[in-house]
Design a protein around this motif. Structure first.
Motif, PDB file in Angstrom:
ATOM      1  N   LEU A  34      56.355  11.567  12.852  1.00 17.92           N
ATOM      2  CA  LEU A  34      55.983  12.670  12.932  1.00 17.92           C
ATOM      3  C   LEU A  34      57.220  13.695  12.921  1.00 17.92           C
ATOM      4  CD1 LEU A  34      54.022  15.053  13.982  1.00 17.92           C
ATOM      5  CD2 LEU A  34      54.740  14.419  16.553  1.00 17.92           C
ATOM      6  N   GLY A  35      58.434  13.284  13.150  1.00 10.57           N
ATOM      7  CA  GLY A  35      59.517  14.075  12.969  1.00 10.57           C
ATOM      8  C   GLY A  35      59.932  14.247  11.496  1.00 10.57           C
ATOM      9  N   VAL A  36      59.654  13.288  10.617  1.00  7.56           N
ATOM     10  CA  VAL A  36      59.710  13.270   9.392  1.00  7.56           C
ATOM     11  C   VAL A  36      58.982  14.414   8.645  1.00  7.56           C
ATOM     12  CG1 VAL A  36      59.426  12.053   7.094  1.00  7.56           C
ATOM     13  CG2 VAL A  36      60.914  11.105   9.047  1.00  7.56           C
ATOM     14  N   LEU A  37      57.584  14.446   9.015  1.00  8.53           N
ATOM     15  CA  LEU A  37      56.575  15.165   8.649  1.00  8.53           C
ATOM     16  C   LEU A  37      56.842  16.608   9.151  1.00  8.53           C
ATOM     17  CD1 LEU A  37      53.446  13.038   9.352  1.00  8.53           C
ATOM     18  CD2 LEU A  37      54.560  13.744   7.019  1.00  8.53           C
ATOM     19  N   LEU A  38      57.645  16.886  10.306  1.00 10.74           N
ATOM     20  CA  LEU A  38      57.781  18.198  10.909  1.00 10.74           C
ATOM     21  C   LEU A  38      59.041  18.530  10.070  1.00 10.74           C
ATOM     22  CD1 LEU A  38      57.208  17.521  14.856  1.00 10.74           C
ATOM     23  CD2 LEU A  38      55.858  18.976  13.159  1.00 10.74           C
ATOM     24  N   THR A  39      59.798  17.836  10.007  1.00 10.62           N
ATOM     25  CA  THR A  39      61.002  18.437   8.976  1.00 10.62           C
ATOM     26  C   THR A  39      60.682  18.748   7.748  1.00 10.62           C
ATOM     27  OG1 THR A  39      62.495  16.919  10.386  1.00 10.62           O
ATOM     28  CG2 THR A  39      63.359  17.654   8.096  1.00 10.62           C
ATOM     29  N   GLY A  40      59.874  17.899   7.164  1.00  8.41           N
ATOM     30  CA  GLY A  40      59.437  18.371   5.703  1.00  8.41           C
ATOM     31  C   GLY A  40      58.432  19.864   5.833  1.00  8.41           C
ATOM     32  N   ASN A  41      57.855  20.022   6.911  1.00  4.81           N
ATOM     33  CA  ASN A  41      57.100  21.117   7.154  1.00  4.81           C
ATOM     34  C   ASN A  41      57.879  22.465   7.243  1.00  4.81           C
ATOM     35  OD1 ASN A  41      54.530  22.843   7.347  1.00  4.81           O
ATOM     36  ND2 ASN A  41      55.149  22.735   9.522  1.00  4.81           N
ATOM     37  N   GLN A  42      59.032  22.263   7.919  1.00  5.16           N
ATOM     38  CA  GLN A  42      60.025  23.229   8.052  1.00  5.16           C
ATOM     39  C   GLN A  42      60.801  23.618   6.811  1.00  5.16           C
ATOM     40  OE1 GLN A  42      62.401  21.447  11.429  1.00  5.16           O
ATOM     41  NE2 GLN A  42      61.082  22.176  13.025  1.00  5.16           N
ATOM     42  N   ARG A  43      60.917  22.635   5.807  1.00  2.00           N
ATOM     43  CA  ARG A  43      61.674  22.861   4.817  1.00  2.00           C
ATOM     44  C   ARG A  43      60.805  23.002   3.637  1.00  2.00           C
ATOM     45  NH1 ARG A  43      66.463  19.001   4.000  1.00  2.00           N
ATOM     46  NH2 ARG A  43      66.871  20.615   2.490  1.00  2.00           N
ATOM     47  N   LYS A  44      59.387  23.153   3.569  1.00  2.00           N
ATOM     48  CA  LYS A  44      58.357  23.415   2.635  1.00  2.00           C
ATOM     49  C   LYS A  44      58.787  24.769   1.798  1.00  2.00           C
ATOM     50  CE  LYS A  44      54.565  25.123   5.009  1.00  2.00           C
ATOM     51  NZ  LYS A  44      53.343  24.806   5.564  1.00  2.00           N
ATOM     52  N   GLY A  45      59.328  25.630   2.720  1.00  2.00           N
ATOM     53  CA  GLY A  45      59.864  26.799   1.905  1.00  2.00           C
ATOM     54  C   GLY A  45      60.998  26.874   0.676  1.00  2.00           C
ATOM     55  N   ASP A  46      61.715  25.686   0.897  1.00  2.00           N
ATOM     56  CA  ASP A  46      62.871  25.347   0.045  1.00  2.00           C
ATOM     57  C   ASP A  46      62.131  24.902  -1.353  1.00  2.00           C
ATOM     58  OD1 ASP A  46      64.729  24.317  -1.439  1.00  2.00           O
ATOM     59  OD2 ASP A  46      65.833  23.654  -0.019  1.00  2.00           O
ATOM     60  N   LYS A  47      61.762  25.973  -2.250  1.00  2.00           N
ATOM     61  CA  LYS A  47      61.164  25.631  -3.521  1.00  2.00           C
ATOM     62  C   LYS A  47      61.746  24.375  -4.455  1.00  2.00           C
ATOM     63  CE  LYS A  47      59.478  27.813  -7.672  1.00  2.00           C
ATOM     64  NZ  LYS A  47      59.330  29.037  -8.437  1.00  2.00           N
ATOM     65  N   ARG A  48      63.162  24.477  -4.217  1.00  2.00           N
ATOM     66  CA  ARG A  48      63.693  23.129  -5.305  1.00  2.00           C
ATOM     67  C   ARG A  48      63.322  21.836  -4.353  1.00  2.00           C
ATOM     68  NH1 ARG A  48      69.952  23.289  -6.452  1.00  2.00           N
ATOM     69  NH2 ARG A  48      70.005  21.245  -6.261  1.00  2.00           N
ATOM     70  N   LEU A  49      63.538  21.793  -3.234  1.00  2.00           N
ATOM     71  CA  LEU A  49      63.312  20.536  -2.346  1.00  2.00           C
ATOM     72  C   LEU A  49      61.808  20.329  -2.380  1.00  2.00           C
ATOM     73  CD1 LEU A  49      64.157  18.320  -0.484  1.00  2.00           C
ATOM     74  CD2 LEU A  49      63.742  19.932   1.371  1.00  2.00           C
ATOM     75  N   ARG A  50      60.873  21.287  -2.410  1.00  2.00           N
ATOM     76  CA  ARG A  50      59.399  21.045  -2.557  1.00  2.00           C
ATOM     77  C   ARG A  50      59.154  20.489  -3.748  1.00  2.00           C
ATOM     78  NH1 ARG A  50      54.753  22.777  -0.134  1.00  2.00           N
ATOM     79  NH2 ARG A  50      52.994  23.065  -1.689  1.00  2.00           N
ATOM     80  N   GLU A  51      59.717  20.865  -4.899  1.00  2.00           N
ATOM     81  CA  GLU A  51      59.429  20.237  -6.311  1.00  2.00           C
ATOM     82  C   GLU A  51      60.133  19.075  -6.401  1.00  2.00           C
ATOM     83  OE1 GLU A  51      61.382  23.282  -9.047  1.00  2.00           O
ATOM     84  OE2 GLU A  51      59.622  24.728  -8.705  1.00  2.00           O
ATOM     85  N   GLN A  52      61.027  18.598  -5.722  1.00  2.00           N
ATOM     86  CA  GLN A  52      61.494  17.214  -5.659  1.00  2.00           C
ATOM     87  C   GLN A  52      60.598  16.130  -5.215  1.00  2.00           C
ATOM     88  OE1 GLN A  52      65.534  17.734  -4.014  1.00  2.00           O
ATOM     89  NE2 GLN A  52      66.747  18.071  -5.913  1.00  2.00           N
ATOM     90  N   MET A  53      60.072  16.749  -3.965  1.00  2.00           N
ATOM     91  CA  MET A  53      59.301  16.088  -3.327  1.00  2.00           C
ATOM     92  C   MET A  53      57.851  15.719  -3.883  1.00  2.00           C
ATOM     93  SD  MET A  53      60.975  15.161  -0.677  1.00  2.00           S
ATOM     94  CE  MET A  53      62.488  14.989  -1.570  1.00  2.00           C
ATOM     95  N   ILE A  54      57.407  16.702  -4.507  1.00  2.00           N
ATOM     96  CA  ILE A  54      56.234  16.644  -5.407  1.00  2.00           C
ATOM     97  C   ILE A  54      56.534  15.701  -6.462  1.00  2.00           C
ATOM     98  CG2 ILE A  54      54.411  17.727  -6.937  1.00  2.00           C
ATOM     99  CD1 ILE A  54      54.938  20.376  -5.178  1.00  2.00           C
ATOM    100  N   LYS A  55      57.540  15.758  -7.082  1.00  2.00           N
ATOM    101  CA  LYS A  55      57.902  14.787  -8.225  1.00  2.00           C
ATOM    102  C   LYS A  55      57.929  13.293  -7.743  1.00  2.00           C
ATOM    103  CE  LYS A  55      61.315  13.707 -11.702  1.00  2.00           C
ATOM    104  NZ  LYS A  55      62.545  13.974 -12.370  1.00  2.00           N
ATOM    105  N   LEU A  56      58.580  13.335  -6.516  1.00  2.00           N
ATOM    106  CA  LEU A  56      58.822  11.799  -6.182  1.00  2.00           C
ATOM    107  C   LEU A  56      57.339  11.351  -5.490  1.00  2.00           C
ATOM    108  CD1 LEU A  56      60.822   9.759  -5.044  1.00  2.00           C
ATOM    109  CD2 LEU A  56      60.726  10.863  -2.644  1.00  2.00           C
ATOM    110  N   GLY A  57      56.479  12.013  -4.989  1.00  2.00           N
ATOM    111  CA  GLY A  57      55.210  11.570  -4.670  1.00  2.00           C
ATOM    112  C   GLY A  57      54.435  11.297  -5.700  1.00  2.00           C
ATOM    113  N   ARG A  58      54.332  11.815  -6.819  1.00  2.00           N
ATOM    114  CA  ARG A  58      53.683  11.516  -7.951  1.00  2.00           C
ATOM    115  C   ARG A  58      53.918  10.247  -8.693  1.00  2.00           C
ATOM    116  NH1 ARG A  58      53.273  17.771 -10.218  1.00  2.00           N
ATOM    117  NH2 ARG A  58      51.326  18.533  -8.829  1.00  2.00           N
TER     118      ARG A  58
END
Length: 63
Positions: A34-58
Motif C-alpha cells: 500500500l505504501g508503494v502504491l500511495l507513493t506512486g500515486n503521490q508522484r504521478k504528476g511527475d511526467k518523466r517518472l510516469r513515462e518511465q513507470m509506464i515503459k517498465l510496466g509495458r
C-alpha cells in the motif's frame, strides 16, 4: 444490474491483485504494498517518472 456491477468490481480487484503478483510483491507485507502504491500515486504528476513507470510496466507485460 447490481449483480453485473458486483461482478465487474470483483474482476477489477482480481486483476489488480494479479498485478501485485506480477510485480513480485505477492509475499510482501500489505502495508508495504500500500505504501508503494500511495507513493506512486503521490508522484504521478511527475511526467518523466510516469513515462518511465509506464515503459517498465509495458516491458513487464511482454514477459
Amino acid at each position: 444490474m447490481r449483480t453485473r456491477e458486483r461482478s465487474e468490481d470483483t474482476r477489477h480487484k482480481i486483476e489488480l491483485g494479479g498485478l501485485v503478483i506480477k510485480a513480485g510483491l505477492g509475499e510482501e507485507d500489505r502495508a508495504y504494498i500500500l505504501g508503494v502504491l500511495l507513493t506512486g500515486n503521490q508522484r504521478k504528476g511527475d511526467k518523466r517518472l510516469r513515462e518511465q513507470m509506464i515503459k517498465l510496466g509495458r516491458e513487464a507485460f511482454r514477459q
